[in-house]
Design an enzyme around this catalytic site. Structure first.
Site, PDB file in Angstrom:
ATOM      1  N   ASP A   1       0.890  -1.073  -0.065  1.00 24.02           N
ATOM      2  CA  ASP A   1       0.156   0.091   0.287  1.00 24.02           C
ATOM      3  C   ASP A   1       0.989   1.294   0.084  1.00 24.02           C
ATOM      4  O   ASP A   1       0.323   2.432  -0.029  1.00 24.02           O
ATOM      5  CB  ASP A   1      -0.952   0.070   1.084  1.00 24.02           C
ATOM      6  N   SER A   2       2.055   1.058  -0.090  1.00 23.66           N
ATOM      7  CA  SER A   2       3.099   2.206  -0.029  1.00 23.66           C
ATOM      8  C   SER A   2       2.979   2.743  -1.561  1.00 23.66           C
ATOM      9  O   SER A   2       3.502   3.928  -1.840  1.00 23.66           O
ATOM     10  CB  SER A   2       4.514   1.661   0.012  1.00 23.66           C
TER      11      SER A   2
ATOM     12  N   ASP B   1      -1.214  -6.301  -0.567  1.00 24.99           N
ATOM     13  CA  ASP B   1      -1.223  -5.587   0.896  1.00 24.99           C
ATOM     14  C   ASP B   1      -2.758  -5.287   0.893  1.00 24.99           C
ATOM     15  O   ASP B   1      -3.182  -4.297   0.254  1.00 24.99           O
ATOM     16  CB  ASP B   1      -0.179  -4.265   0.772  1.00 24.99           C
TER      17      ASP B   1
ATOM     18  N   LYS C   1      -1.146  -9.650   2.801  1.00 24.68           N
ATOM     19  CA  LYS C   1      -0.291  -8.960   4.164  1.00 24.68           C
ATOM     20  C   LYS C   1      -1.341  -8.113   4.919  1.00 24.68           C
ATOM     21  O   LYS C   1      -2.170  -7.438   4.463  1.00 24.68           O
ATOM     22  CB  LYS C   1       0.848  -8.132   3.649  1.00 24.68           C
TER      23      LYS C   1
ATOM     24  N   GLU D   1      -1.438  -6.176   8.741  1.00 26.85           N
ATOM     25  CA  GLU D   1      -0.585  -5.462   9.646  1.00 26.85           C
ATOM     26  C   GLU D   1      -1.078  -5.597  11.206  1.00 26.85           C
ATOM     27  O   GLU D   1      -2.450  -5.924  11.431  1.00 26.85           O
ATOM     28  CB  GLU D   1      -0.589  -3.951   9.421  1.00 26.85           C
TER      29      GLU D   1
ATOM     30  N   GLU E   1       9.315  -4.657  10.570  1.00 25.91           N
ATOM     31  CA  GLU E   1       9.876  -3.241  10.230  1.00 25.91           C
ATOM     32  C   GLU E   1      10.389  -2.420  11.215  1.00 25.91           C
ATOM     33  O   GLU E   1       9.779  -2.287  12.433  1.00 25.91           O
ATOM     34  CB  GLU E   1       8.449  -2.600   9.578  1.00 25.91           C
TER      35      GLU E   1
END
Ligand code: KIV
Length: 278
Positions: free
Chosen positions: A45-46, A84, A113, A115, A183
């Protein structure tokens, strides 16, 4: 070359070979990464920041993510593709998370993915895996929780905090996650967590002793220049390469040296006469 799977990740970890992952958001970048036989491609999602110019990752929707996943899936035939899950696309309920995760798989991702590691995320991880959707977890600094974490901050800076992250990672491992992104952690904290897990860890700003590494490809290629984190090493300077090429193009257009005869198409002599000799 065979298509990589979740087993590739575990086998690499078990064999002591590092896992190399990068992000990609478009067809041609994915194709290049695939040709380089990269193990995994994250459609992160970056992309909200790197490809769309937003300030953070909050403003990207699941439907927008699907466009990029489809493009990457068309370009990468062998790399394992991870979609993501964007902000709030999986936090409301198990049903919402499963529905959106399945959209990613239908679009061409091989895994998703997620979080964090609260009860909901652990249950969702379990339900995804039971439904045939592999899950890569993401701990340490989790960008979607940036506001509650108080900004871009290194996590796991004490032994206690490191143990807490390990505890989370173990619960996610038990829930069926095939790997964990770590991270922004001190290298030794990430090493400790890696040593106590069976599944691979994929580090980003977490030192050399994770089972593998991931970075944003636009960062290491020198394409995204708004902000370069300390953990990024530049392997190319595409921004400057593009700038120089565009400046040269502009100069040649203005001076009529582009397009030359080589880049132009001919009209037959007979037709030329009709137009110019009347
Ligand atoms: O969105 C992203 O690109 C990421 C990583 C780089 C881990 O989450």
């Amino acid at each position: 070359m065979a298509k990589k799977t979740v087993n590739t990740f575990q086998n690499l970890k078990d064999a002591g070979e590092k896992i190399a992952m990068l992000t990609a958001y478009d067809y041609s970048t994915a194709k290049a990464l695939d040709e380089a036989n990269i193990d995994g491609i994250l459609v992160g999602d970056s992309l909200a920041m790197v490809a769309l110019g937003y300030e953070n990752t909050y403003n990207i929707s699941i439907d927008e993510m699907l466009i990029f996943i489809k493009a990457v899936a068309r370009g990468a035939k062998n790399s394992f593709i991870i979609g993501d899950m964007p902000y709030m696309s999986y936090n409301l309920s198990i049903a919402q998370g499963l529905e959106n995760a399945s959209k990613m798989i239908k679009a061409g991702a091989n895994a998703v993915k997620l979080e964090g590691c609260n009860e909901h995320i652990i249950n969702l991880t379990k339900r995804c895996v039971e439904s045939g959707i592999p899950v890569l977890s993401h701990l340490g600094f989790t960008p979607q929780l940036m506001n509650t974490l108080g900004g871009h901050r290194i996590q796991g800076k004490t032994a206690d905090k490191t143990e807490q992250i390990l505890e989370c990672a173990k619960r996610l491992e038990d829930a069926g996650a095939f790997g964990v992104v770590l991270e922004l952690l001190p290298a030794l904290s990430a090493e400790y967590i890696t040593k106590h897990l069976n599944i691979p860890t994929i580090g980003i700003g977490a030192g050399v002793n994770c089972s593998g590494q991931i970075v944003v490809s636009d960062d290491i290629l020198g394409k995204y220049t708004d902000f370069t984190p300390k953990f990024v090493k530049k392997y190319a300077n595409l921004h400057d390469t593009v700038l120089l090429a565009v400046e040269n193009y502009k100069k040649e257009v203005k001076s009529l040296s582009f397009p030359s005869e080589i880049e132009s198409f001919e009209l037959s002599s007979a037709e030329k006469e009709k137009l110019f000799i009347k």
